[in-house]
Design a protein around this motif. Sequence first.
Motif, PDB file in Angstrom:
ATOM      1  N   SER A   1       5.770  12.853  16.142  1.00  0.00           N
ATOM      2  CA  SER A   1       7.201  12.277  16.587  1.00  0.00           C
ATOM      3  C   SER A   1       7.740  11.487  15.347  1.00  0.00           C
ATOM      4  O   SER A   1       9.210  11.484  15.222  1.00  0.00           O
ATOM      5  N   GLY A   2       6.966  11.175  14.516  1.00  0.00           N
ATOM      6  CA  GLY A   2       7.435  10.168  13.291  1.00  0.00           C
ATOM      7  C   GLY A   2       7.345   8.623  13.905  1.00  0.00           C
ATOM      8  O   GLY A   2       7.558   8.055  12.985  1.00  0.00           O
ATOM      9  N   TYR A   3       6.881   8.316  14.938  1.00  0.00           N
ATOM     10  CA  TYR A   3       6.877   7.085  15.310  1.00  0.00           C
ATOM     11  C   TYR A   3       5.945   6.086  14.496  1.00  0.00           C
ATOM     12  O   TYR A   3       6.261   5.168  14.064  1.00  0.00           O
ATOM     13  N   GLN A   4       4.795   6.673  14.521  1.00  0.00           N
ATOM     14  CA  GLN A   4       3.555   5.831  13.799  1.00  0.00           C
ATOM     15  C   GLN A   4       3.887   5.828  12.257  1.00  0.00           C
ATOM     16  O   GLN A   4       3.680   4.717  11.914  1.00  0.00           O
ATOM     17  N   ALA A   5       4.621   6.796  11.747  1.00  0.00           N
ATOM     18  CA  ALA A   5       4.833   6.504  10.408  1.00  0.00           C
ATOM     19  C   ALA A   5       5.963   5.516  10.278  1.00  0.00           C
ATOM     20  O   ALA A   5       6.159   4.817   9.143  1.00  0.00           O
ATOM     21  N   ALA A   6       7.039   5.288  11.238  1.00  0.00           N
ATOM     22  CA  ALA A   6       7.966   4.345  11.008  1.00  0.00           C
ATOM     23  C   ALA A   6       7.323   3.044  11.247  1.00  0.00           C
ATOM     24  O   ALA A   6       7.916   2.206  10.416  1.00  0.00           O
ATOM     25  N   ILE A   7       6.384   2.767  11.932  1.00  0.00           N
ATOM     26  CA  ILE A   7       5.693   1.400  12.146  1.00  0.00           C
ATOM     27  C   ILE A   7       4.863   1.424  10.813  1.00  0.00           C
ATOM     28  O   ILE A   7       5.093   0.161  10.346  1.00  0.00           O
ATOM     29  N   LEU A   8       4.322   2.184  10.303  1.00  0.00           N
ATOM     30  CA  LEU A   8       3.679   2.085   9.105  1.00  0.00           C
ATOM     31  C   LEU A   8       4.713   1.643   7.766  1.00  0.00           C
ATOM     32  O   LEU A   8       4.213   0.910   6.882  1.00  0.00           O
ATOM     33  N   SER A   9       5.761   2.349   7.895  1.00  0.00           N
ATOM     34  CA  SER A   9       6.865   2.108   6.808  1.00  0.00           C
ATOM     35  C   SER A   9       7.181   0.591   6.764  1.00  0.00           C
ATOM     36  O   SER A   9       7.437   0.256   5.663  1.00  0.00           O
ATOM     37  N   LEU A  10       6.975  -0.120   7.871  1.00  0.00           N
ATOM     38  CA  LEU A  10       7.414  -1.467   7.873  1.00  0.00           C
ATOM     39  C   LEU A  10       6.637  -2.598   7.143  1.00  0.00           C
ATOM     40  O   LEU A  10       6.317  -3.592   7.182  1.00  0.00           O
ATOM     41  N   LEU A  11       5.407  -1.880   7.154  1.00  0.00           N
ATOM     42  CA  LEU A  11       3.937  -2.890   6.909  1.00  0.00           C
ATOM     43  C   LEU A  11       3.493  -2.219   5.519  1.00  0.00           C
ATOM     44  O   LEU A  11       2.296  -2.906   5.155  1.00  0.00           O
ATOM     45  N   ALA A  12       3.805  -1.234   5.094  1.00  0.00           N
ATOM     46  CA  ALA A  12       3.444  -0.856   3.654  1.00  0.00           C
ATOM     47  C   ALA A  12       4.492  -0.688   2.830  1.00  0.00           C
ATOM     48  O   ALA A  12       5.698  -0.700   2.902  1.00  0.00           O
ATOM     49  N   LYS A  13       4.059  -0.226   1.459  1.00  0.00           N
ATOM     50  CA  LYS A  13       5.187   0.125   0.330  1.00  0.00           C
ATOM     51  C   LYS A  13       5.756   1.490   0.700  1.00  0.00           C
ATOM     52  O   LYS A  13       6.837   1.737   0.811  1.00  0.00           O
ATOM     53  N   GLU A  14       4.892   2.689   0.879  1.00  0.00           N
ATOM     54  CA  GLU A  14       5.049   3.789   0.848  1.00  0.00           C
ATOM     55  C   GLU A  14       4.410   4.590   1.740  1.00  0.00           C
ATOM     56  O   GLU A  14       3.227   4.396   2.053  1.00  0.00           O
ATOM     57  N   VAL A  15       4.914   5.499   2.678  1.00  0.00           N
ATOM     58  CA  VAL A  15       4.114   6.400   3.847  1.00  0.00           C
ATOM     59  C   VAL A  15       4.386   7.605   3.261  1.00  0.00           C
ATOM     60  O   VAL A  15       5.593   8.303   3.372  1.00  0.00           O
TER      61      VAL A  15
ATOM     62  N   GLU B   1       0.794  -1.306   0.042  1.00  0.00           N
ATOM     63  CA  GLU B   1      -0.025   0.003  -0.089  1.00  0.00           C
ATOM     64  C   GLU B   1       0.831   1.209  -0.006  1.00  0.00           C
ATOM     65  O   GLU B   1       2.037   1.354   0.369  1.00  0.00           O
ATOM     66  N   ARG B   2       0.281   2.364  -0.391  1.00  0.00           N
ATOM     67  CA  ARG B   2       0.657   3.670  -0.340  1.00  0.00           C
ATOM     68  C   ARG B   2      -0.204   4.166   0.643  1.00  0.00           C
ATOM     69  O   ARG B   2      -1.307   4.530   0.423  1.00  0.00           O
ATOM     70  N   VAL B   3       0.431   4.906   1.758  1.00  0.00           N
ATOM     71  CA  VAL B   3      -0.319   5.377   2.884  1.00  0.00           C
ATOM     72  C   VAL B   3       0.121   6.629   3.200  1.00  0.00           C
ATOM     73  O   VAL B   3       0.840   7.117   3.216  1.00  0.00           O
ATOM     74  N   LEU B   4      -1.196   7.248   3.397  1.00  0.00           N
ATOM     75  CA  LEU B   4      -1.199   8.944   3.877  1.00  0.00           C
ATOM     76  C   LEU B   4      -1.442   8.904   5.395  1.00  0.00           C
ATOM     77  O   LEU B   4      -2.523   8.337   5.664  1.00  0.00           O
ATOM     78  N   GLU B   5      -0.489   9.489   6.269  1.00  0.00           N
ATOM     79  CA  GLU B   5      -0.777   9.626   7.601  1.00  0.00           C
ATOM     80  C   GLU B   5      -0.771  11.309   7.758  1.00  0.00           C
ATOM     81  O   GLU B   5      -0.193  12.086   7.421  1.00  0.00           O
ATOM     82  N   ILE B   6      -1.971  11.728   8.394  1.00  0.00           N
ATOM     83  CA  ILE B   6      -1.879  13.033   8.869  1.00  0.00           C
ATOM     84  C   ILE B   6      -1.585  13.296  10.229  1.00  0.00           C
ATOM     85  O   ILE B   6      -2.369  12.781  11.084  1.00  0.00           O
ATOM     86  N   GLY B   7      -0.747  13.934  10.527  1.00  0.00           N
ATOM     87  CA  GLY B   7      -0.179  14.337  11.967  1.00  0.00           C
ATOM     88  C   GLY B   7       1.047  13.181  12.270  1.00  0.00           C
ATOM     89  O   GLY B   7       1.093  12.564  13.161  1.00  0.00           O
ATOM     90  N   THR B   8       2.149  13.842  11.610  1.00  0.00           N
ATOM     91  CA  THR B   8       3.526  13.020  11.837  1.00  0.00           C
ATOM     92  C   THR B   8       3.776  12.880  13.093  1.00  0.00           C
ATOM     93  O   THR B   8       4.296  12.002  13.696  1.00  0.00           O
TER      94      THR B   8
END
Length: 201
Positions: free
Chosen positions: A79-93, A70-77
Motif C-alpha cells: 500500500s505504501g504505508y510502511q514506506a511513508a512511516i520509514l520516510s519520516l524516520l530516514a533520509k531516503e526510502v 539513513e538510506r533505506v530499501l524496502e522490499i514489498g511496497t
Amino acid sequence: MVWEIKTRYDLDSPSVFSAMLQVPRDKFSPKEYRHSAYGDSPVPIGHGQTMSQPYTVAFMTDLLNLKGKERVLEIGTGSGYQAAILSLLAKEVFTIEIIEDLARKARKKLAKLNFKNVYTKAGTGGVGWLEKAPFDAILVTAGIEGEVPQVLFDQLKEGGVLVAPVGKGSDKMMTKFFKGEDRKIKKEEHGIFHFVPFVRK
Ligand code: SAH
C-alpha cells in the motif's frame, strides 16, 4: 491505534509512534476498508496482498533503529504505508513492489500525500536495487521461505541492518541481521509473525 499498540504490547518506541501519528493509514487503505484503517489489524489491498498490521509495522520499524540519516530499501511496497512511516524516520526510502498495479497505486498515493523522499519501483526486490545501493538498512515486508537472497546482504553497508520475516510455512521468525565491519552476518530472532509470501524471482 498507537495507544492500542502501546498498551497491548511491550513496545515503547517514541520516534516510531510519532511517525505513525503523522501518517494517515486510512489514505493507504482501499475505500471499502477505510473505516477499519485505525484498528490493529491487516487490511486487504487487492491481489491477495495486505497492508501489514500496525503493530507489525511498529515492531519492524523499531528494529531498524533509524536515526534520520539513513538510506533505506524496502522490499514489498504494498500500500505504501510502511514506506511513508520509514520516510519520516530516514533520509531516503527506496521501495520495490512486484505487483505492478500496487506499485503504481502506492506511487500515486505517496506523491499525493507529499512523501518526497520515497522512490518507488515496480519489479522484483529479490535482486535488490543495485543502482541505489548500498543501503544503511533493508526491510523485507513479505515472508521469506528459506534463505534471504545473498544479493540483499551484498547491497547492505558494513554496519547495516536487514530485517526480514524468515522461515517455513506461514509462521515466520522476525529476524534482524547485522552486517559487521568484517562483512560477517550475525542474526537475532524476534518472535513469530504472519506474512504474505515473498516471491522469489
Ligand atoms: N509494506 C507493505 C506490506 C505489503 S505486503 C505495506 O505497508 O502495505 C508485502 C508485499 O510484498 C506485497 O504487496 C507483495 O506483492 C510484495 N512482494 C512479494 N514478493 C516480492 C518481491 N520479490 N519483490 C517485491 N515485492 C514483493
